[in-house]
Write a protein that holds these residues in place. Structure first.
Motif, mmCIF file in Angstrom:
data_model
loop_
_atom_site.group_PDB
_atom_site.id
_atom_site.type_symbol
_atom_site.label_atom_id
_atom_site.label_comp_id
_atom_site.label_asym_id
_atom_site.label_seq_id
_atom_site.Cartn_x
_atom_site.Cartn_y
_atom_site.Cartn_z
ATOM 1 N N GLY A 78 0.887 -1.406 -0.087
ATOM 2 C CA GLY A 78 -0.074 0.056 0.022
ATOM 3 C C GLY A 78 0.874 1.257 0.156
ATOM 4 O O GLY A 78 0.305 2.463 -0.167
ATOM 5 N N VAL A 79 2.187 1.108 -0.090
ATOM 6 C CA VAL A 79 2.868 2.231 0.237
ATOM 7 C C VAL A 79 3.805 2.325 -1.062
ATOM 8 O O VAL A 79 4.578 1.275 -1.182
ATOM 9 C CB VAL A 79 3.832 2.102 1.346
ATOM 10 C CG1 VAL A 79 4.779 3.603 1.434
ATOM 11 C CG2 VAL A 79 3.097 2.269 2.759
ATOM 12 N N GLY A 80 3.549 3.115 -1.921
ATOM 13 C CA GLY A 80 4.525 3.177 -3.175
ATOM 14 C C GLY A 80 4.046 2.191 -4.159
ATOM 15 O O GLY A 80 4.565 2.244 -5.306
ATOM 16 N N GLY A 81 2.744 1.364 -3.939
ATOM 17 C CA GLY A 81 2.374 0.799 -4.969
ATOM 18 C C GLY A 81 2.904 -0.622 -5.135
ATOM 19 O O GLY A 81 2.571 -1.351 -6.092
ATOM 20 N N THR A 82 3.969 -0.948 -4.279
ATOM 21 C CA THR A 82 4.537 -2.151 -4.568
ATOM 22 C C THR A 82 3.963 -3.223 -3.516
ATOM 23 O O THR A 82 3.790 -2.906 -2.426
ATOM 24 C CB THR A 82 5.981 -2.144 -4.090
ATOM 25 O OG1 THR A 82 6.710 -0.993 -4.903
ATOM 26 C CG2 THR A 82 6.886 -3.281 -4.442
ATOM 27 N N SER A 83 3.719 -4.457 -3.991
ATOM 28 C CA SER A 83 3.267 -5.567 -3.157
ATOM 29 C C SER A 83 4.075 -6.859 -3.458
ATOM 30 O O SER A 83 4.769 -6.828 -4.381
ATOM 31 C CB SER A 83 1.645 -5.573 -3.343
ATOM 32 O OG SER A 83 1.602 -5.910 -4.873
ATOM 33 N N CYS A 84 3.949 -7.959 -2.846
ATOM 34 C CA CYS A 84 4.620 -9.105 -2.763
ATOM 35 C C CYS A 84 3.409 -10.086 -3.385
ATOM 36 O O CYS A 84 2.389 -10.429 -2.555
ATOM 37 C CB CYS A 84 5.074 -9.464 -1.706
ATOM 38 S SG CYS A 84 6.082 -10.917 -1.679
ATOM 39 N N ASN A 85 3.363 -10.681 -4.345
ATOM 40 C CA ASN A 85 2.381 -11.822 -4.740
ATOM 41 C C ASN A 85 3.179 -13.203 -4.411
ATOM 42 O O ASN A 85 2.508 -14.207 -4.869
ATOM 43 C CB ASN A 85 2.197 -11.677 -6.286
ATOM 44 C CG ASN A 85 1.300 -10.531 -6.674
ATOM 45 O OD1 ASN A 85 0.576 -10.117 -5.931
ATOM 46 N ND2 ASN A 85 1.742 -9.875 -7.655
ATOM 47 N N ALA A 86 4.480 -13.201 -3.861
ATOM 48 C CA ALA A 86 4.974 -14.601 -3.503
ATOM 49 C C ALA A 86 5.020 -14.351 -2.077
ATOM 50 O O ALA A 86 4.228 -14.220 -1.507
ATOM 51 C CB ALA A 86 6.207 -14.693 -4.319
ATOM 52 N N GLN A 87 6.194 -14.797 -1.714
ATOM 53 C CA GLN A 87 6.506 -15.193 -0.163
ATOM 54 C C GLN A 87 7.327 -13.959 0.518
ATOM 55 O O GLN A 87 8.386 -13.592 0.182
ATOM 56 C CB GLN A 87 7.121 -16.216 0.158
ATOM 57 C CG GLN A 87 7.618 -16.409 1.656
ATOM 58 C CD GLN A 87 6.560 -16.729 2.634
ATOM 59 O OE1 GLN A 87 5.738 -17.550 2.323
ATOM 60 N NE2 GLN A 87 6.363 -15.961 3.590
ATOM 61 N N PRO A 88 6.647 -13.069 1.324
ATOM 62 C CA PRO A 88 7.568 -11.994 1.934
ATOM 63 C C PRO A 88 8.284 -12.650 3.264
ATOM 64 O O PRO A 88 7.545 -13.359 3.839
ATOM 65 C CB PRO A 88 6.498 -11.039 2.595
ATOM 66 C CG PRO A 88 5.127 -11.927 2.469
ATOM 67 C CD PRO A 88 5.313 -12.795 1.637
ATOM 68 N N VAL A 89 9.558 -12.131 3.109
ATOM 69 C CA VAL A 89 10.511 -12.636 4.136
ATOM 70 C C VAL A 89 11.444 -11.572 4.658
ATOM 71 O O VAL A 89 11.382 -10.416 4.020
ATOM 72 C CB VAL A 89 11.130 -13.738 3.585
ATOM 73 C CG1 VAL A 89 10.440 -15.020 3.167
ATOM 74 C CG2 VAL A 89 12.240 -13.365 2.290
ATOM 75 N N CYS A 90 11.915 -11.858 5.929
ATOM 76 C CA CYS A 90 13.020 -10.987 6.321
ATOM 77 C C CYS A 90 14.141 -11.720 6.547
ATOM 78 O O CYS A 90 14.190 -12.838 7.122
ATOM 79 C CB CYS A 90 12.517 -10.563 7.919
ATOM 80 S SG CYS A 90 13.580 -9.382 8.733
ATOM 81 N N CYS A 91 15.140 -11.078 5.704
ATOM 82 C CA CYS A 91 16.544 -11.936 5.761
ATOM 83 C C CYS A 91 17.629 -11.400 6.612
ATOM 84 O O CYS A 91 17.620 -10.241 6.519
ATOM 85 C CB CYS A 91 17.013 -12.394 4.386
ATOM 86 S SG CYS A 91 15.498 -13.160 3.239
#
Length: 111
Positions: A78-91
């Protein structure tokens, strides 16, 4: 007697409200870098990861946990129009140009 208990209640109510205030964050936390969107998240010893790492000359000896494949940093949904259609992760491990990202933990992004 009733006046005293009413006065006690009236004065104690704001203290109870203040004591129950808990700081909240409505956004996912990733203290080790940007949230990544990975096409695939695999165990470090999976065939897919070891094959790709071998082709790229990346040594993953001793790496345990999850590895993200084909990842890119994302902003919050919702911020900047970027989204994740796969798996969001923290690395928190090494990032090899997004092809392989080591030390990943899946996170939930609520829309």
């Amino acid at each position: 007697m009733f006046a005293r208990s009413t006065a006690l209640f009236v004065f104690a109510l704001p203290l109870l409200a203040a004591a129950s205030a808990v700081p909240r964050t409505d956004s996912p936390q990733c203290n080790t870098g940007p949230i990544q969107c990975c096409k695939s998240v695999q165990k470090a010893d999976s065939k897919e990861v070891t094959t790709l790492a071998g082709l790229l000359g990346i040594v993953l000896t001793g790496v345990t946990g999850l590895v993200g494949l084909n990842c890119s940093p994302i902003s919050l949904v919702g911020v900047g129009g970027t989204s994740c259609n796969a798996q969001p992760v923290c690395c928190n491990g090494n990032n090899f140009n997004g092809l392989i990202v080591v030390g990943c933990t899946p996170i939930a992004i609520q829309v």
